[in-house]
Scaffold this motif. Sequence first.
Motif, PDB file in Angstrom:
ATOM      1  N   GLN A  54       7.302 -46.804  -1.948  1.00  0.00           N
ATOM      2  CA  GLN A  54       8.078 -45.917  -1.307  1.00  0.00           C
ATOM      3  C   GLN A  54       8.400 -46.318  -0.052  1.00  0.00           C
ATOM      4  OE1 GLN A  54       5.358 -42.434  -1.097  1.00  0.00           O
ATOM      5  NE2 GLN A  54       6.013 -41.533  -2.977  1.00  0.00           N
TER       6      GLN A  54
ATOM      7  N   TYR B   8      13.279 -39.773  -8.138  1.00  0.00           N
ATOM      8  CA  TYR B   8      12.385 -40.656  -8.148  1.00  0.00           C
ATOM      9  C   TYR B   8      10.818 -40.416  -8.896  1.00  0.00           C
ATOM     10  CZ  TYR B   8       8.790 -44.148  -6.324  1.00  0.00           C
ATOM     11  OH  TYR B   8       7.800 -45.035  -6.011  1.00  0.00           O
TER      12      TYR B   8
ATOM     13  N   CYS C  49      18.238 -44.308  -6.501  1.00  0.00           N
ATOM     14  CA  CYS C  49      16.956 -44.488  -7.105  1.00  0.00           C
ATOM     15  C   CYS C  49      16.992 -45.519  -8.350  1.00  0.00           C
ATOM     16  CB  CYS C  49      16.719 -43.058  -7.479  1.00  0.00           C
ATOM     17  SG  CYS C  49      14.997 -43.111  -7.978  1.00  0.00           S
TER      18      CYS C  49
ATOM     19  N   ARG D  14      11.477 -48.221  -0.289  1.00  0.00           N
ATOM     20  CA  ARG D  14      12.912 -47.257  -0.371  1.00  0.00           C
ATOM     21  C   ARG D  14      13.040 -46.613   0.936  1.00  0.00           C
ATOM     22  NH1 ARG D  14      12.837 -45.548  -6.058  1.00  0.00           N
ATOM     23  NH2 ARG D  14      11.391 -46.896  -7.301  1.00  0.00           N
TER      24      ARG D  14
ATOM     25  N   ASN E 194      14.778 -48.569  -8.678  1.00  0.00           N
ATOM     26  CA  ASN E 194      13.996 -48.696  -9.973  1.00  0.00           C
ATOM     27  C   ASN E 194      13.899 -49.934 -10.601  1.00  0.00           C
ATOM     28  OD1 ASN E 194      12.870 -46.159  -9.352  1.00  0.00           O
ATOM     29  ND2 ASN E 194      13.998 -45.233 -10.799  1.00  0.00           N
TER      30      ASN E 194
END
Length: 153
Positions: free
Chosen positions: A90, A120, A41, A93, A45
């Motif tokens: 998303q 997240y 994450c 990810r 990020n």
Amino acid sequence: CEYVSNAFSARDAFTAFSQGELHYAGFSKQAVFDALAHYACKMHNRKIIHNDLSGGNLLMTKTEQNKIEVTAIDIGRATILEPGSKKVTQKMRLIDLCRLCYKLDWPNRNLFMHTYFKEYGQEFAPGWTKPLSNYDWKQKTKRKIKGFIKKFR
């Protein structure tokens, strides 16, 4: 990449968890999931997509404080989004995480994904399992094709 001594891979831990183990290398399943989710994450990020985030490409070591330190290797396919560009979505990810959790059985895969999405700050919605299922299908199909080709060699 640098050499990481005394490391174990996410793949090794995930394989053990899929076989019913609750601990690996002295760490609980949740501790391993927490460390990997936090690392992935944090990477996402920072607008980094690994693009080859398999279990063998995340190595873990035990620190002197008895914590897990995660190191990514094989970063040749990684993409770093430009500053000012859109954020990592998303979907981006999930696509990056598909390879990572492939060695996990579905109950553990769901647990890992819930751990990641909690890190997240989001909920892992049931609809988000579709990319994971698609990746399973892709791998199964590749194995069938390889087996078929092998027969005719």
